[in-house]
Design a protein around this motif. Structure first.
Motif, PDB file in Angstrom:
ATOM      1  N   MET A   1       6.250  13.946 -47.550  1.00 64.70           N
ATOM      2  CA  MET A   1       5.685  12.982 -48.528  1.00 64.70           C
ATOM      3  C   MET A   1       4.572  12.286 -47.670  1.00 64.70           C
ATOM      4  O   MET A   1       4.710  11.841 -46.670  1.00 64.70           O
ATOM      5  CB  MET A   1       6.549  12.057 -49.015  1.00 64.70           C
ATOM      6  CG  MET A   1       5.697  10.975 -49.993  1.00 64.70           C
ATOM      7  SD  MET A   1       5.115  11.681 -51.657  1.00 64.70           S
ATOM      8  CE  MET A   1       6.820  12.131 -52.477  1.00 64.70           C
ATOM      9  N   GLY A  53      10.489   4.439 -48.888  1.00 64.25           N
ATOM     10  CA  GLY A  53       9.830   4.400 -50.218  1.00 64.25           C
ATOM     11  C   GLY A  53       8.562   3.816 -50.374  1.00 64.25           C
ATOM     12  O   GLY A  53       7.896   3.733 -51.490  1.00 64.25           O
ATOM     13  N   THR A  56       3.798   5.539 -50.041  1.00 62.08           N
ATOM     14  CA  THR A  56       3.936   6.963 -50.531  1.00 62.08           C
ATOM     15  C   THR A  56       3.515   6.729 -52.043  1.00 62.08           C
ATOM     16  O   THR A  56       2.451   6.803 -52.590  1.00 62.08           O
ATOM     17  CB  THR A  56       5.035   7.787 -50.441  1.00 62.08           C
ATOM     18  OG1 THR A  56       6.458   6.970 -50.741  1.00 62.08           O
ATOM     19  CG2 THR A  56       5.407   7.857 -48.807  1.00 62.08           C
ATOM     20  N   THR A  57       4.588   6.734 -53.114  1.00 58.06           N
ATOM     21  CA  THR A  57       4.445   6.522 -54.296  1.00 58.06           C
ATOM     22  C   THR A  57       5.549   5.649 -54.964  1.00 58.06           C
ATOM     23  O   THR A  57       6.624   5.501 -54.342  1.00 58.06           O
ATOM     24  CB  THR A  57       4.526   7.868 -55.182  1.00 58.06           C
ATOM     25  OG1 THR A  57       5.773   8.096 -55.111  1.00 58.06           O
ATOM     26  CG2 THR A  57       3.566   8.743 -54.459  1.00 58.06           C
ATOM     27  N   GLN A  59       7.215   5.923 -57.525  1.00 57.95           N
ATOM     28  CA  GLN A  59       8.346   6.809 -57.973  1.00 57.95           C
ATOM     29  C   GLN A  59       9.222   6.910 -56.837  1.00 57.95           C
ATOM     30  O   GLN A  59      10.530   7.011 -57.165  1.00 57.95           O
ATOM     31  CB  GLN A  59       7.697   8.203 -58.597  1.00 57.95           C
ATOM     32  CG  GLN A  59       7.047   7.988 -59.853  1.00 57.95           C
ATOM     33  CD  GLN A  59       5.442   7.756 -59.742  1.00 57.95           C
ATOM     34  OE1 GLN A  59       5.102   7.465 -58.236  1.00 57.95           O
ATOM     35  NE2 GLN A  59       4.793   8.117 -60.637  1.00 57.95           N
ATOM     36  N   GLU A  60       8.618   7.047 -55.678  1.00 56.15           N
ATOM     37  CA  GLU A  60       9.548   7.430 -54.266  1.00 56.15           C
ATOM     38  C   GLU A  60      10.468   6.111 -54.219  1.00 56.15           C
ATOM     39  O   GLU A  60      11.632   6.219 -53.706  1.00 56.15           O
ATOM     40  CB  GLU A  60       8.796   7.812 -53.363  1.00 56.15           C
ATOM     41  CG  GLU A  60       8.420   9.101 -53.306  1.00 56.15           C
ATOM     42  CD  GLU A  60       9.571  10.029 -53.240  1.00 56.15           C
ATOM     43  OE1 GLU A  60      10.428  10.046 -52.198  1.00 56.15           O
ATOM     44  OE2 GLU A  60       9.764  11.036 -54.010  1.00 56.15           O
ATOM     45  N   LYS A  63      13.516   5.430 -55.964  1.00 58.27           N
ATOM     46  CA  LYS A  63      14.802   6.320 -55.452  1.00 58.27           C
ATOM     47  C   LYS A  63      15.669   5.537 -54.362  1.00 58.27           C
ATOM     48  O   LYS A  63      16.413   6.114 -53.789  1.00 58.27           O
ATOM     49  CB  LYS A  63      14.285   7.439 -54.912  1.00 58.27           C
ATOM     50  CG  LYS A  63      13.691   8.556 -56.076  1.00 58.27           C
ATOM     51  CD  LYS A  63      13.192  10.092 -55.594  1.00 58.27           C
ATOM     52  CE  LYS A  63      12.250  10.695 -56.421  1.00 58.27           C
ATOM     53  NZ  LYS A  63      11.805  12.008 -55.963  1.00 58.27           N
ATOM     54  N   THR A  64      14.694   4.625 -53.925  1.00 59.85           N
ATOM     55  CA  THR A  64      15.542   3.733 -52.797  1.00 59.85           C
ATOM     56  C   THR A  64      16.403   2.672 -52.965  1.00 59.85           C
ATOM     57  O   THR A  64      15.981   2.153 -54.132  1.00 59.85           O
ATOM     58  CB  THR A  64      14.509   3.663 -51.594  1.00 59.85           C
ATOM     59  OG1 THR A  64      13.592   2.615 -52.004  1.00 59.85           O
ATOM     60  CG2 THR A  64      13.801   4.635 -51.269  1.00 59.85           C
ATOM     61  N   TYR A 157       1.314  -0.711 -54.143  1.00 59.11           N
ATOM     62  CA  TYR A 157       1.253   0.059 -55.361  1.00 59.11           C
ATOM     63  C   TYR A 157       0.706  -0.568 -56.664  1.00 59.11           C
ATOM     64  O   TYR A 157       0.778  -1.854 -56.824  1.00 59.11           O
ATOM     65  CB  TYR A 157       2.901   0.503 -55.682  1.00 59.11           C
ATOM     66  CG  TYR A 157       3.487   1.311 -54.833  1.00 59.11           C
ATOM     67  CD1 TYR A 157       2.806   2.484 -54.421  1.00 59.11           C
ATOM     68  CD2 TYR A 157       4.826   1.043 -54.310  1.00 59.11           C
ATOM     69  CE1 TYR A 157       3.484   3.354 -53.483  1.00 59.11           C
ATOM     70  CE2 TYR A 157       5.446   2.036 -53.488  1.00 59.11           C
ATOM     71  CZ  TYR A 157       4.762   2.940 -52.753  1.00 59.11           C
ATOM     72  OH  TYR A 157       5.211   4.023 -52.150  1.00 59.11           O
TER      73      TYR A 157
END
Length: 249
Positions: A1, A53, A56-57, A59-60, A63-64, A157
């Motif tokens: 990523m 997380g 990056t994005t 969305q990543e 996930k954390t 973000y």
């Protein structure tokens, strides 16, 4: 990523005093880099990790969970503790929550705690919807970029991921519950005009900790991301003075 430019972590090995620096939720090390570089210039060893997380994005990030973020800062703390005689922990916003958790976890091994608009349990009614809303929509509008100074931008973000936000709220509950375990010297910076974390969080922190050496600094010319705002120089100077005094340098 791929990492967003400006979101890179910062590491500096120097003297026997170490400083762990923690950035906030949906933010990046960019918001704390100037402060970290000032610590390095003063001869301190420094770790400013990029939280999982982040950078990056969104969305990543979704996930954390808070345990992932804490594992990253705790590993950075362990690196400093292995080579330094004293380690201080510094955090902005959720980074302040993580810094507080490091101090609660390691207690007397942490020499001092520096907090900038830290986040703890909040009474914002909008947060009541998050546990249910996270299962319906993945994200809401961003919270980054609350800066009073014109022309300054935070790398963060454009969306706030709700599953990650819900996890952060669980961390708030644990850290707030254990605030009486804080006995270290503390310097707290807080902005009366903060559009992300209410001043009530700083009031809650001060009312529950057990520390006797407490300095409270009001940031009248900054909003939430004060490390990039009008009071950035003041924060850097007062942090260095605090660490120098407590470390008896």
């Amino acid at each position: 990523m791929q990492i967003v430019p400006g979101a890179e972590p910062f590491t500096h090995d120097a003297g026997a005093v170490g400083v762990l620096v923690c950035h906030g939720f949906t933010g990046t090390p960019q918001s704390m880099r100037s402060l970290a570089e000032r610590f390095a210039a003063e001869g301190f060893s420094v770790r400013l990790p990029r939280l999982p997380g982040h950078g990056t994005t969104w969305q990543e990030l979704n996930k954390t969970r808070w345990t992932d973020w804490f594992a990253e800062v705790d590993a950075a703390y362990a690196e400093l503790a292995a080579t330094c005689d004293q380690v201080f922990v510094v955090g902005l916003s959720m980074g302040g929550t993580l810094a507080t958790l490091v101090a609660e976890t390691h207690q007397n091994d942490v020499a001092g705690l520096v907090l900038i608009n830290p986040a703890y349990v909040m009474k914002d009614r909008r947060l009541l919807a998050v546990p249910a809303l996270q299962h319906v929509v993945p994200s809401v509008a961003a919270i980054s970029g609350d800066i009073k100074k014109p022309g300054v931008a935070e790398v963060g973000y454009a969306r706030t991921p709700l599953k990650a936000l819900r996890s952060q709220m669980r961390m708030w509950e644990q850290v707030t519950r254990d605030l009486p375990q804080i006995t270290q010297p503390v310097i707290l910076f807080h902005s009366p005009q903060d559009h992300v974390v209410p001043p009530a969080c700083s009031e809650l922190f001060l009312s529950r900790i057990s520390s006797e050496d407490v300095t409270d600094v009001v940031l009248h010319e900054s909003y939430h991301v004060a490390t990039l705002d009008n009071d950035a120089g003041l924060i850097e100077d007062r942090c260095v003075d605090f660490i120098t005094r407590v470390a008896d340098l």
